[in-house]
Design an enzyme around this catalytic site. Sequence first.
Site, PDB file in Angstrom:
ATOM      1  N   SER A   4       0.834  -1.202   0.000  1.00  0.00           N
ATOM      2  CA  SER A   4       0.000   0.000   0.000  1.00  0.00           C
ATOM      3  C   SER A   4       0.865   1.246   0.000  1.00  0.00           C
ATOM      4  O   SER A   4       2.077   1.183   0.213  1.00  0.00           O
ATOM      5  CB  SER A   4      -0.894   0.006   1.239  1.00  0.00           C
ATOM      6  N   LYS A   5       0.197   2.364  -0.220  1.00  0.00           N
ATOM      7  CA  LYS A   5       0.889   3.647  -0.217  1.00  0.00           C
ATOM      8  C   LYS A   5       1.577   3.869   1.132  1.00  0.00           C
ATOM      9  O   LYS A   5       2.661   4.430   1.196  1.00  0.00           O
ATOM     10  CB  LYS A   5      -0.137   4.741  -0.484  1.00  0.00           C
ATOM     11  N   ARG A   6       0.936   3.385   2.191  1.00  0.00           N
ATOM     12  CA  ARG A   6       1.519   3.549   3.519  1.00  0.00           C
ATOM     13  C   ARG A   6       2.881   2.858   3.646  1.00  0.00           C
ATOM     14  O   ARG A   6       3.781   3.353   4.287  1.00  0.00           O
ATOM     15  CB  ARG A   6       0.558   3.039   4.590  1.00  0.00           C
ATOM     16  N   GLY A  27       4.987   2.470   1.252  1.00  0.00           N
ATOM     17  CA  GLY A  27       5.920   3.328   0.528  1.00  0.00           C
ATOM     18  C   GLY A  27       6.370   4.485   1.403  1.00  0.00           C
ATOM     19  O   GLY A  27       7.563   4.787   1.498  1.00  0.00           O
ATOM     20  N   ASP A  28       5.399   5.122   2.089  1.00  0.00           N
ATOM     21  CA  ASP A  28       5.724   6.259   2.953  1.00  0.00           C
ATOM     22  C   ASP A  28       6.624   5.803   4.105  1.00  0.00           C
ATOM     23  O   ASP A  28       7.578   6.480   4.476  1.00  0.00           O
ATOM     24  CB  ASP A  28       4.439   6.871   3.542  1.00  0.00           C
TER      25      ASP A  28
END
Length: 509
Positions: free
Chosen positions: A266-268, A270-271
């Site tokens: 998920s994008k999380r 990546g962050d």
Amino acid sequence: MEDRKVRVRFAPSPTGPLHMGGVRTALYNYFLAKKLGGDFILRIEDTDQTRYVSGAEEYMMEALEWCGMQFDEGPRQGGPYGPYRQSERKASYRQYADQLIESGHAYYAFDTSEELTEMRERLTKAKVAAPQYNAVTRESMKNSLTLSEDEVKRRLDNGDQYVIRIKIPRKEEVRFHDVIRGWVVVHTSQMDDKVLFKSDGMPTYHLANIVDDYLMKITHVIRGEEWLPSAPLHVLLYRYLGWEDVMPAFAHLPLILKPDGNGKLSKRDGDRLGFPVFPLNWQDPTSGEQSQGYRERGYFPEAFVNMLAMLGWNPGTNQEIFTMEELIEAFSLERVGKSGSKFDPEKAKWYNQQYLRTRDDAELADIFLVKLKEEGIDADKTYVTAVCSLIKEKTQFTSEFWDFGSYFFLKPTDFDEQVIGKRWNENAARFFPVLADDLNGLADWKTDVIETTFKSTAEKLEINPGHVMQLFRVLLSGQGGGPVLFEMTELLGQEEVVARLREGVERLK
Ligand code: GLU
């Protein structure tokens, strides 16, 4: 089925930026179409107006174009089966919902949202794990199966709000073949009466998707695993609409998983772990939140594509580097694995490095020149090309060129303190002024001559050249490591090298 022209579609919903998993889905569709001489179609699935995000469609098109995928048909290209945006095809869906009602496979449902909530609460109290509008519960709801014909007609004439639901049979087995997963069997008792047509006059994803795949003569549906639970419903729709003989082949792709732990990337993640999950930069139009893309992070599209292609598919050999043409040639759905693939951010960087190394120096120079200009440096292309040739072996991204090689354009402002602290001594203070003079006297400014001079100066002063080698690099570049030392010296130029040595000696006095 066998003699139909292969036609595949990528069918994103414009609800946000395209995740890298979505790009991979597009790629696998593209590979298959190109390999089999078929058509690759872009269809925008925007029937859910409440989830529409402005800019998302343009973003997707730009991202796919950056990756090097060209559509044969789509909203921009047009084509014989258009329009290619579902919102513009609104008028074509209703007749199929009506057809399903007439054949007894769908029905009107008039339940209000309060009644639906009440039903769910009642079932939850009765300990039903997943309360649904289904073959059992529909019996006690307000729909054209339970209300009298007159009442239904009255409500319709009255303009009462309704949806159209599929009538899932109570006890049946739905079987279909998935190219990746093999035979899939689902019992209808596990399925619910999904809404096909909404009160706002729009079809839902399920109806629109099937109708369009049929009308657009799609032969293969290649999409993410998250759609596997919807496939039995889709199979029933093909059957009830009388289209079973042209039902496309299904291939549900495995997930791309988090680098650590389990679950979908998920994008999380990546962050949290510092890598992009989107192909291009994206700014959320509501929150203003910015997300970095692979393109802006400095990835070559070829590297991004190559890396993504290998996440879930394997060629059956050890080959890792593939051009787009080679991927098309080697690809087959049969070699897509069933289980998810862990995303490895280091491997992604490795891919970029491989592509960076094979890149033409002059091409890299063009990229670097843009950055140099931003830094206010007006450099000569031949010089920049030579710099790129030297530093590309040591970097993974062109975006690192500046940090890594700014000293090719500016005198170093700081010296690596560790090296200075450890190595700078009386011998060094004796050596460098003489070296500066000796280098200044050279008539031929060439790598090997510089190297010989360096050694002979050391010998003359009875200094071990190994003890002053790294200092030489630091005086020229400020850094303790870098490209091949004497090649770097040659490239910096005689006058510049001599000046930097003399200035360095002054500073360290
Ligand atoms: N619109 C769906 C999505 O956003 C497409 C699923 C499919 O390919 O059928 O993923």
